[in-house]
Design an enzyme around this catalytic site. Structure first.
Site, short mmCIF file in Angstrom:
data_model
loop_
_atom_site.label_atom_id
_atom_site.label_comp_id
_atom_site.label_asym_id
_atom_site.label_seq_id
_atom_site.Cartn_x
_atom_site.Cartn_y
_atom_site.Cartn_z
N SER A 1 123.48 14.32 74.61
CA SER A 1 124.18 15.08 75.65
C SER A 1 125.69 15.05 75.44
CB SER A 1 123.85 14.47 77.02
OG SER A 1 124.69 14.98 78.04
N TYR B 1 123.69 7.90 82.99
CA TYR B 1 122.99 8.89 82.18
C TYR B 1 123.62 8.98 80.79
CZ TYR B 1 121.65 13.48 80.39
OH TYR B 1 121.21 14.51 79.58
#
Length: 335
Positions: free
Chosen positions: A134, A159
């Site tokens: 990501s 995350y």
């Protein structure tokens, strides 16, 4: 679909998710057999995941199994049962804000689940394994555009930390067991069947229903919005480019391992996106201006030159066309 243990098909984890669905759809269109797994959790509306699956199941080359990647016996059985030519690992607990309030969900899927998949890959040795990282790994970096050579040691939410952990774990497995591995750092993917927790989806629903939009940092945010078709093109191009060890004396690693940004290389302000949505929906947005939220960043901006040089990746969908296609789908799907 009947798949023998000898058949070299593609495994897609998180196949009922947004990106997983579109990658599977494209492979099936090209007559590539796909085994898809997903746990169909309720992080967002399960009916959207089920709608994606209904579409995929109409193809005889598709087989689905409901599996939680954190369940080691089920993952082990899956790899014992099938022979995968390529593994595309997209299953993960997504979302920045959710990681602040539900950290254990990220440990469950993004750490335990990731290692379980890597163990399956270690045992069966597919020709290539790709996994989703990501843009969040760039964290507090101030230099833009973000390049793969930038340090990513300062994540600002859990995350992002789990995604950086995935990159480290994948490199260790690649190095130890001679596994060709490619990690892809996705930048704000949007399009038809998109996740309802993403900004464009939330904005579209709010404008359509006449509800206020929460606009953080008073709209002074920019994102490298990347249309799903461009993302899929990049994934499939990267899938065919199996990594080899770098013959470079300046490189510490000799693993068959690569990391690529996969974005649009063209950040757009959140206010511009809202304006485009207003045009396509035909209604004005009700704006609720808010300060910066914890764990968020001011801008994401992908340097895509590495992926472009390697596989010819070149996104072609403008934000105007992408928004038009998304709103068209939204009106048809939710009518």
């Amino acid at each position: 679909m009947t798949v023998s243990g000898k058949c070299a098909c593609v495994l897609i984890t998180g196949v009922a998710g947004f990106i997983g669905y579109h990658v599977a759809k494209r492979l099936l269109r090209d007559s590539v057999p796909v085994i898809g797994i997903d746990n169909l959790n309720d992080y967002y509306d399960v009916s959207l995941k089920e709608a994606r699956l209904v579409d995929l199941k109409s193809d005889p080359n598709f087989c689905f199994e409901k599996i939680d990647i954190a369940n080691q016996p089920d993952v082990s059985r899956l790899f014992d049962q099938y022979s995968f030519g390529t593994v595309i690992h997209l299953a993960a607990q997504a979302g920045v804000r959710y990681s602040i309030t539900n950290p254990q969900a990220y440990v469950h899927s993004n750490l335990i689940g990731f290692v379980n998949i890597m163990e399956g890959v270690r045992k069966k040795k597919p020709a290539h394994m790709l996994f989703a990282s990501s843009s969040s790994v760039y964290g507090a970096n101030r230099k833009v555009p973000y390049a793969e050579t930038d340090r990513v040691d300062h994540p600002i939410n859990l995350y992002a930390a789990t995604k950086k952990s995935n990159e480290l774990i994948a490199h260790a497995y690649s190095h130890l067991y001679d596994i060709p591995v490619t990690g892809l750092r996705f930048f704000t993917v949007y399009g038809p069947y998109g996740r309802p927790d993403m900004a464009i989806s939330k904005f579209t629903e709010a404008i359509t229903k006449g509800k206020p939009i929460e606009v953080f940092n008073n709209g002074e945010l920019k994102r490298d919005f990347t249309y799903i078709d461009d993302i899929v093109n990049g994934i499939l191009r990267a899938m065919k480019a199996i990594p080899e060890p770098l013959d470079d004396p300046n490189e510490w690693s000799r693993a068959k391992y690569r990391i690529f940004n996969i974005g649009n290389n063209s950040p757009v302000t959140v206010m511009r996106v809202i304006s485009l949505l207003e045009e396509q929906i035909g209604k004005k947005a009700i704006l609720k201006m808010l300060p910066m939220q914890p764990g968020d960043v001011y801008v994401t901006y992908a340097d895509i030159s590495a992926l472009s040089d390697k596989v010819g990746y070149c996104p072609t969908t403008s934000i105007e066309e992408g928004i038009r296609q998304y709103v068209k789908w939204y009106k048809e799907f939710y009518r």
